[in-house]
Design a protein around this motif. Structure first.
Motif, PDB file in Angstrom:
ATOM      1  N   TYR A 105       2.523   1.813  -3.203  1.00  0.00           N
ATOM      2  CA  TYR A 105       1.932   2.379  -4.411  1.00  0.00           C
ATOM      3  C   TYR A 105       1.405   3.624  -4.274  1.00  0.00           C
ATOM      4  O   TYR A 105       0.749   4.654  -4.830  1.00  0.00           O
ATOM      5  CB  TYR A 105       0.654   1.537  -4.796  1.00  0.00           C
ATOM      6  CG  TYR A 105       1.004   0.075  -4.941  1.00  0.00           C
ATOM      7  CD1 TYR A 105       2.346  -0.246  -5.975  1.00  0.00           C
ATOM      8  CD2 TYR A 105       0.382  -1.120  -4.808  1.00  0.00           C
ATOM      9  CE1 TYR A 105       2.679  -1.192  -6.432  1.00  0.00           C
ATOM     10  CE2 TYR A 105       0.802  -2.162  -5.357  1.00  0.00           C
ATOM     11  CZ  TYR A 105       1.981  -2.505  -6.262  1.00  0.00           C
ATOM     12  OH  TYR A 105       2.432  -3.539  -6.734  1.00  0.00           O
ATOM     13  N   LEU A 106       0.953   3.867  -2.822  1.00  0.00           N
ATOM     14  CA  LEU A 106       0.579   5.269  -2.385  1.00  0.00           C
ATOM     15  C   LEU A 106       1.712   6.400  -2.775  1.00  0.00           C
ATOM     16  O   LEU A 106       1.190   7.576  -3.109  1.00  0.00           O
ATOM     17  CB  LEU A 106       0.354   5.251  -1.029  1.00  0.00           C
ATOM     18  CG  LEU A 106      -0.276   6.603  -0.263  1.00  0.00           C
ATOM     19  CD1 LEU A 106      -1.623   6.872  -0.820  1.00  0.00           C
ATOM     20  CD2 LEU A 106      -0.426   6.379   1.142  1.00  0.00           C
ATOM     21  N   ASN A 113      -7.548   7.563  -9.132  1.00  0.00           N
ATOM     22  CA  ASN A 113      -8.013   6.121  -9.463  1.00  0.00           C
ATOM     23  C   ASN A 113      -7.895   5.536 -10.920  1.00  0.00           C
ATOM     24  O   ASN A 113      -8.300   4.546 -11.170  1.00  0.00           O
ATOM     25  CB  ASN A 113      -9.481   6.189  -9.037  1.00  0.00           C
ATOM     26  CG  ASN A 113      -9.577   6.063  -7.509  1.00  0.00           C
ATOM     27  OD1 ASN A 113      -8.617   5.614  -6.877  1.00  0.00           O
ATOM     28  ND2 ASN A 113     -10.672   6.710  -6.985  1.00  0.00           N
ATOM     29  N   TYR A 117       0.806  -0.961   0.029  1.00  0.00           N
ATOM     30  CA  TYR A 117       0.113   0.006  -0.153  1.00  0.00           C
ATOM     31  C   TYR A 117       0.806   1.299  -0.060  1.00  0.00           C
ATOM     32  O   TYR A 117       0.384   2.188  -0.621  1.00  0.00           O
ATOM     33  CB  TYR A 117      -0.962  -0.079   1.067  1.00  0.00           C
ATOM     34  CG  TYR A 117      -1.696   1.307   1.354  1.00  0.00           C
ATOM     35  CD1 TYR A 117      -2.634   1.494   0.603  1.00  0.00           C
ATOM     36  CD2 TYR A 117      -1.314   2.085   2.033  1.00  0.00           C
ATOM     37  CE1 TYR A 117      -3.737   2.452   0.641  1.00  0.00           C
ATOM     38  CE2 TYR A 117      -2.113   3.307   2.358  1.00  0.00           C
ATOM     39  CZ  TYR A 117      -3.409   3.457   1.625  1.00  0.00           C
ATOM     40  OH  TYR A 117      -4.056   4.789   1.769  1.00  0.00           O
ATOM     41  N   SER A 170       1.573   7.251  -6.488  1.00  0.00           N
ATOM     42  CA  SER A 170       0.228   7.854  -6.864  1.00  0.00           C
ATOM     43  C   SER A 170       0.244   9.312  -6.557  1.00  0.00           C
ATOM     44  O   SER A 170       0.002  10.176  -7.190  1.00  0.00           O
ATOM     45  CB  SER A 170      -0.759   7.185  -6.244  1.00  0.00           C
ATOM     46  OG  SER A 170      -1.236   6.107  -6.609  1.00  0.00           O
ATOM     47  N   GLY A 183      -7.597   3.097  -0.321  1.00  0.00           N
ATOM     48  CA  GLY A 183      -7.413   3.619  -1.477  1.00  0.00           C
ATOM     49  C   GLY A 183      -8.254   4.825  -1.741  1.00  0.00           C
ATOM     50  O   GLY A 183      -8.025   6.070  -2.562  1.00  0.00           O
ATOM     51  N   LEU A 234      -1.494   3.172  -7.063  1.00  0.00           N
ATOM     52  CA  LEU A 234      -2.409   2.420  -5.801  1.00  0.00           C
ATOM     53  C   LEU A 234      -3.422   1.529  -6.631  1.00  0.00           C
ATOM     54  O   LEU A 234      -3.627   0.440  -6.000  1.00  0.00           O
ATOM     55  CB  LEU A 234      -3.147   3.621  -5.351  1.00  0.00           C
ATOM     56  CG  LEU A 234      -3.652   3.316  -3.994  1.00  0.00           C
ATOM     57  CD1 LEU A 234      -2.442   2.854  -3.030  1.00  0.00           C
ATOM     58  CD2 LEU A 234      -4.459   4.402  -3.324  1.00  0.00           C
TER      59      LEU A 234
END
Length: 295
Positions: free
Chosen positions: A88-89, A227, A85, A92, A269, A244
């Protein structure tokens, strides 16, 4: 002699009561419509939260409206660890932040030139940006893939940032142009008479005044990019560069799917978007109607 006056008083009272009944009926219809709208918009979020606390057996049983028998907090720990997480966070946030900064710079400069300068092709240029709003993102996948491969930037964050900027700039120009054209010309004329350059007028006068629509552009860009999955899945293959939405794939294997962890990851997310939207929702409305109010 008293009877007509009494009847007149009664007639005067009847009219407001009828108006109140009509108003109540209209108000009831509006409230009913808004209630249905709220339910249809809020229910998926509530369902997702309930989904994230259930076991696979509860999810597969088909009881969509039931509460979890025992909240599965382990789903969130699995989402944080197994879904990578935080990696990827960070990706993003990097891609979204760079995109927002570039969109604000490019769109504000373009909107400033179109709305404040008087030249022959200003409306033609604005029309080109409006046409850019109509191009579907999916239609550009193959050409962009070939271009980025020839440029040797495929499988980099730059291959995401460039198309994100291209697709978010038209709507940003549309919003900022609508606001900037309502700013009185006397403000910049007096600044130019005092010796200010065109760039200084843009940076010190026009841009600070345009903060409400700029905030609106930032929020809309953040929501649209955060997203996004199609371009990211097409142009990014390296694990360390993924954003994310890719975390969901971490819980899908050949023989099993951890649905609870997927729900928990989706909640984590969506949480930044929900927080940003509710904190700055009034800014979106303010920025969208600012030009109309000033006009």
């Amino acid at each position: 002699m008293d009877t007509p006056s009494i009847v007149g008083v009664r007639n005067q009272k009847v009219i407001p009561e009828q108006k109140r009944k009509r108003f109540s009926l209209t108000k009831g219809i509006v409230i009913l419509f808004l209630s249905v709208l709220v339910i249809t918009q809020v229910y998926p979020l509530i369902w997702l939260v309930l989904y994230s606390f259930k076991t696979n057996e509860e999810i597969l049983s088909g009881s969509f409206f039931s509460l979890p028998h025992s909240p599965q907090w382990v789903n969130f720990s699995n989402a944080l660890a197994g879904g990578r997480y935080f990696r990827y966070l960070g990706n993003s946030f990097f891609v979204t932040s760079v995109t927002m900064i570039c969109v604000i710079i490019f769109s504000s400069l373009a909107a400033f030139a179109i709305s404040r300068f008087r030249w022959r092709y200003d409306q033609v240029l604005l029309l080109m940006f409006l046409v850019g709003m109509m191009i579907p993102m999916q239609a550009t996948l193959l050409p962009l893939m070939i271009i980025f491969k020839n440029m040797n930037i495929l499988n980099t964050h730059l291959s995401l940032i460039l198309p994100y900027i291209a697709f978010q700039t038209p709507i940003a120009v549309f919003i900022l142009h609508g606001f900037m054209k309502t700013i009185p010309a006397e403000i910049e004329e007096s600044a130019i008479m005092d010796g200010a350059s065109v760039f200084r007028v843009y940076w010190n006068i026009i841009l600070p005044v345009s903060i409400p629509p700029v905030v609106t552009v930032c929020i809309l860009t953040f929501i649209n990019i955060w997203n996004e999955y199609i371009l990211a899945a097409t142009f990014i293959s390296a694990e360390r560069l993924k954003t994310l939405p890719f975390g969901v794939n971490s819980f899908v294997s050949q023989y099993s799917v951890n649905y609870g962890a997927i729900g928990a990851f989706l909640v984590l997310g969506a949480l930044p978007v929900i927080v940003v939207y509710f904190l700055l929702a009034d800014k979106i409305t303010e920025g969208m109607v600012a030009g109309a109010v000033k006009g």
